[in-house]
Design a protein around this motif. Structure first.
Motif, PDB file in Angstrom:
ATOM      1  N   ARG A 116       1.252  -1.322   0.047  1.00 37.60           N
ATOM      2  CA  ARG A 116      -0.045   0.147  -0.107  1.00 37.60           C
ATOM      3  C   ARG A 116       1.147   1.541   0.023  1.00 37.60           C
ATOM      4  O   ARG A 116       0.411   2.580   0.088  1.00 37.60           O
ATOM      5  CB  ARG A 116      -0.977  -0.277   0.993  1.00 37.60           C
ATOM      6  N   ILE A 117       2.176   1.616   0.711  1.00 33.37           N
ATOM      7  CA  ILE A 117       3.351   2.389   0.102  1.00 33.37           C
ATOM      8  C   ILE A 117       3.896   2.019  -0.839  1.00 33.37           C
ATOM      9  O   ILE A 117       4.638   1.238  -1.263  1.00 33.37           O
ATOM     10  CB  ILE A 117       4.523   2.670   1.554  1.00 33.37           C
ATOM     11  N   GLU A 118       3.595   2.942  -2.019  1.00 27.29           N
ATOM     12  CA  GLU A 118       4.796   3.296  -3.383  1.00 27.29           C
ATOM     13  C   GLU A 118       6.033   3.721  -3.062  1.00 27.29           C
ATOM     14  O   GLU A 118       6.032   4.729  -2.273  1.00 27.29           O
ATOM     15  CB  GLU A 118       4.336   4.095  -4.362  1.00 27.29           C
ATOM     16  N   THR A 119       6.622   3.685  -3.610  1.00 23.07           N
ATOM     17  CA  THR A 119       8.241   3.649  -3.798  1.00 23.07           C
ATOM     18  C   THR A 119       8.194   4.579  -4.986  1.00 23.07           C
ATOM     19  O   THR A 119       8.091   4.777  -5.979  1.00 23.07           O
ATOM     20  CB  THR A 119       8.945   3.118  -4.050  1.00 23.07           C
ATOM     21  N   VAL A 120       8.883   6.209  -4.747  1.00 21.57           N
ATOM     22  CA  VAL A 120       8.534   7.136  -5.893  1.00 21.57           C
ATOM     23  C   VAL A 120      10.035   7.762  -5.917  1.00 21.57           C
ATOM     24  O   VAL A 120      10.744   8.184  -4.983  1.00 21.57           O
ATOM     25  CB  VAL A 120       7.473   8.192  -5.717  1.00 21.57           C
ATOM     26  N   PHE A 121      10.302   8.087  -7.280  1.00 19.18           N
ATOM     27  CA  PHE A 121      12.113   7.675  -7.648  1.00 19.18           C
ATOM     28  C   PHE A 121      11.693   9.230  -7.806  1.00 19.18           C
ATOM     29  O   PHE A 121      11.626   9.690  -9.253  1.00 19.18           O
ATOM     30  CB  PHE A 121      12.605   6.674  -7.722  1.00 19.18           C
ATOM     31  N   LEU A 122      13.121   9.818  -7.405  1.00 21.89           N
ATOM     32  CA  LEU A 122      13.155  11.199  -8.147  1.00 21.89           C
ATOM     33  C   LEU A 122      14.983  11.311  -8.457  1.00 21.89           C
ATOM     34  O   LEU A 122      15.841  10.904  -8.019  1.00 21.89           O
ATOM     35  CB  LEU A 122      13.089  12.198  -6.972  1.00 21.89           C
ATOM     36  N   MET A 123      15.304  11.754  -9.944  1.00 24.58           N
ATOM     37  CA  MET A 123      16.355  11.867 -10.002  1.00 24.58           C
ATOM     38  C   MET A 123      17.098  13.178  -9.477  1.00 24.58           C
ATOM     39  O   MET A 123      16.066  13.927 -10.026  1.00 24.58           O
ATOM     40  CB  MET A 123      16.254  12.231 -11.981  1.00 24.58           C
ATOM     41  N   ALA A 124      18.166  13.146  -8.580  1.00 26.87           N
ATOM     42  CA  ALA A 124      18.983  14.773  -8.048  1.00 26.87           C
ATOM     43  C   ALA A 124      19.068  15.225  -9.559  1.00 26.87           C
ATOM     44  O   ALA A 124      19.394  14.765 -10.788  1.00 26.87           O
ATOM     45  CB  ALA A 124      19.630  14.341  -7.808  1.00 26.87           C
ATOM     46  N   ASP A 125      18.977  16.704  -9.687  1.00 23.78           N
ATOM     47  CA  ASP A 125      18.642  17.546 -10.645  1.00 23.78           C
ATOM     48  C   ASP A 125      21.038  17.518 -11.159  1.00 23.78           C
ATOM     49  O   ASP A 125      21.578  16.979 -10.641  1.00 23.78           O
ATOM     50  CB  ASP A 125      19.862  19.255 -10.117  1.00 23.78           C
ATOM     51  N   VAL A 126      21.216  17.330 -12.399  1.00 22.93           N
ATOM     52  CA  VAL A 126      22.256  16.814 -13.245  1.00 22.93           C
ATOM     53  C   VAL A 126      23.450  17.693 -12.944  1.00 22.93           C
ATOM     54  O   VAL A 126      23.975  16.761 -12.740  1.00 22.93           O
ATOM     55  CB  VAL A 126      21.765  16.995 -14.673  1.00 22.93           C
ATOM     56  N   SER A 127      23.220  18.761 -12.449  1.00 23.29           N
ATOM     57  CA  SER A 127      24.936  19.479 -12.017  1.00 23.29           C
ATOM     58  C   SER A 127      24.395  19.137 -10.331  1.00 23.29           C
ATOM     59  O   SER A 127      25.986  18.908 -10.162  1.00 23.29           O
ATOM     60  CB  SER A 127      24.703  21.015 -11.620  1.00 23.29           C
ATOM     61  N   LEU A 128      23.951  18.112  -9.373  1.00 22.00           N
ATOM     62  CA  LEU A 128      23.703  17.797  -8.469  1.00 22.00           C
ATOM     63  C   LEU A 128      24.009  16.307  -8.623  1.00 22.00           C
ATOM     64  O   LEU A 128      24.549  15.377  -7.411  1.00 22.00           O
ATOM     65  CB  LEU A 128      22.815  17.953  -7.032  1.00 22.00           C
ATOM     66  N   GLN A 129      23.526  15.543  -9.844  1.00 19.29           N
ATOM     67  CA  GLN A 129      24.271  14.008  -9.727  1.00 19.29           C
ATOM     68  C   GLN A 129      25.315  13.209  -9.557  1.00 19.29           C
ATOM     69  O   GLN A 129      25.513  12.323  -8.537  1.00 19.29           O
ATOM     70  CB  GLN A 129      23.849  13.645 -10.885  1.00 19.29           C
ATOM     71  N   PRO A 130      26.952  13.934  -9.075  1.00 23.69           N
ATOM     72  CA  PRO A 130      27.738  13.290  -8.779  1.00 23.69           C
ATOM     73  C   PRO A 130      27.890  13.320  -7.178  1.00 23.69           C
ATOM     74  O   PRO A 130      28.901  12.682  -6.232  1.00 23.69           O
ATOM     75  CB  PRO A 130      29.040  14.492  -8.864  1.00 23.69           C
ATOM     76  N   ILE A 131      26.803  14.043  -6.057  1.00 21.63           N
ATOM     77  CA  ILE A 131      27.408  14.443  -5.270  1.00 21.63           C
ATOM     78  C   ILE A 131      26.698  13.574  -3.772  1.00 21.63           C
ATOM     79  O   ILE A 131      25.903  13.279  -3.776  1.00 21.63           O
ATOM     80  CB  ILE A 131      26.571  15.790  -4.068  1.00 21.63           C
ATOM     81  N   ALA A 132      27.939  13.001  -3.243  1.00 20.52           N
ATOM     82  CA  ALA A 132      27.357  11.930  -2.222  1.00 20.52           C
ATOM     83  C   ALA A 132      27.909  12.680  -0.424  1.00 20.52           C
ATOM     84  O   ALA A 132      28.837  12.692  -1.116  1.00 20.52           O
ATOM     85  CB  ALA A 132      28.045  10.326  -2.540  1.00 20.52           C
ATOM     86  N   SER A 133      27.399  11.561   0.245  1.00 17.45           N
ATOM     87  CA  SER A 133      28.072  12.398   1.228  1.00 17.45           C
ATOM     88  C   SER A 133      28.924  11.235   2.130  1.00 17.45           C
ATOM     89  O   SER A 133      30.116  12.413   2.407  1.00 17.45           O
ATOM     90  CB  SER A 133      26.606  12.085   3.020  1.00 17.45           C
ATOM     91  N   ARG A 134      28.870  10.709   1.344  1.00 18.58           N
ATOM     92  CA  ARG A 134      30.509   9.521   1.557  1.00 18.58           C
ATOM     93  C   ARG A 134      31.581  10.311   0.614  1.00 18.58           C
ATOM     94  O   ARG A 134      32.560  11.108   1.505  1.00 18.58           O
ATOM     95  CB  ARG A 134      30.557   8.591   1.320  1.00 18.58           C
ATOM     96  N   LEU A 135      31.381  11.109  -0.489  1.00 17.10           N
ATOM     97  CA  LEU A 135      32.211  11.636  -1.039  1.00 17.10           C
ATOM     98  C   LEU A 135      32.593  12.728  -0.541  1.00 17.10           C
ATOM     99  O   LEU A 135      33.798  13.792  -0.447  1.00 17.10           O
ATOM    100  CB  LEU A 135      32.227  11.832  -2.527  1.00 17.10           C
ATOM    101  N   VAL A 136      31.730  14.177   0.058  1.00 12.45           N
ATOM    102  CA  VAL A 136      31.965  15.204   0.565  1.00 12.45           C
ATOM    103  C   VAL A 136      32.717  14.803   2.194  1.00 12.45           C
ATOM    104  O   VAL A 136      33.361  15.991   2.111  1.00 12.45           O
ATOM    105  CB  VAL A 136      30.455  15.952   0.863  1.00 12.45           C
ATOM    106  N   LYS A 137      32.261  14.144   2.353  1.00 10.10           N
ATOM    107  CA  LYS A 137      33.821  13.564   3.933  1.00 10.10           C
ATOM    108  C   LYS A 137      34.445  13.730   3.587  1.00 10.10           C
ATOM    109  O   LYS A 137      35.476  14.004   4.158  1.00 10.10           O
ATOM    110  CB  LYS A 137      32.869  12.666   4.761  1.00 10.10           C
ATOM    111  N   GLU A 138      34.978  12.448   2.230  1.00 11.64           N
ATOM    112  CA  GLU A 138      36.418  12.306   1.835  1.00 11.64           C
ATOM    113  C   GLU A 138      37.141  13.695   1.014  1.00 11.64           C
ATOM    114  O   GLU A 138      37.885  13.377   2.116  1.00 11.64           O
ATOM    115  CB  GLU A 138      36.095  11.682   0.850  1.00 11.64           C
TER     116      GLU A 138
END
Length: 170
Positions: A116-138
């Motif tokens: 009864r709960i749907e998963t909805v996927f949103l693509m990140a804005d193209v300019s933001l797609q490479p960003i990952a918290s793990r990489l920001v910390k590194e």
């Protein structure tokens, strides 16, 4: 049903919250009447910030948004958390094909747990797609500039925490 509030849950570790997360939050909030941001800890990740610090950080970053947003900590199965919140939607951000494979598998398992709960996927804005918290910390740990990936206040939070860790390590 007329008048029923559409609640969505956007789960994540948000360690730290990035501009990519904020993009998904802004856009996702338009799809529901209320967005619950679920802050959790992934046992396979070592967080830079405590759950309480991440809750405060996400809350602070969302304050200026024109939307009904609640920030809540959780430490249970995502589907149980979504059910407790009365959510009909789980919002997930996608950055790349690698994300899709993992998220597709998770969405399938979640559907088995509660269809009864749907998963909805949103693509990140193209300019933001490479960003990952793990990489920001590194990047920050090796003294790289993270200003393009996080807000100025989150940048300060990350740099202060890394400085504290370095001082504690001697």
């Amino acid at each position: 049903m007329a008048g029923q509030v559409r609640i969505g849950v956007y789960p994540g570790t948000f360690d730290p919250i990035t501009l990519g997360h904020m993009d998904i939050i802004r856009r996702g909030a338009k799809l529901v009447d209320k967005l619950v941001i679920g802050v959790t800890t992934n046992p396979s990740k070592s967080p830079l910030f405590t759950v309480e610090e991440r809750l405060a950080m996400v809350q602070r970053e969302c304050e200026g948004l024109d939307a009904d947003i609640e920030v809540v900590a959780f430490g249970s199965l995502l589907m149980h958390f979504a059910e407790q919140q009365g959510a009909g939607i789980i919002l997930r951000g996608l950055r790349a094909v690698a994300d899709f494979e993992y998220e597709y598998q998770m969405a399938g398992m979640n559907q088995y747990l509660n269809d009864r709960i749907e998963t909805v996927f949103l693509m990140a804005d193209v300019s933001l797609q490479p960003i990952a918290s793990r990489l920001v910390k590194e990047i920050a740990m090796f003294d790289g500039d993270i200003a393009k990936f996080v807000t100025p206040t989150v940048r300060v939070d990350v740099l202060e925490r890394i400085a504290e860790q370095r001082q504690a390590a001697g």
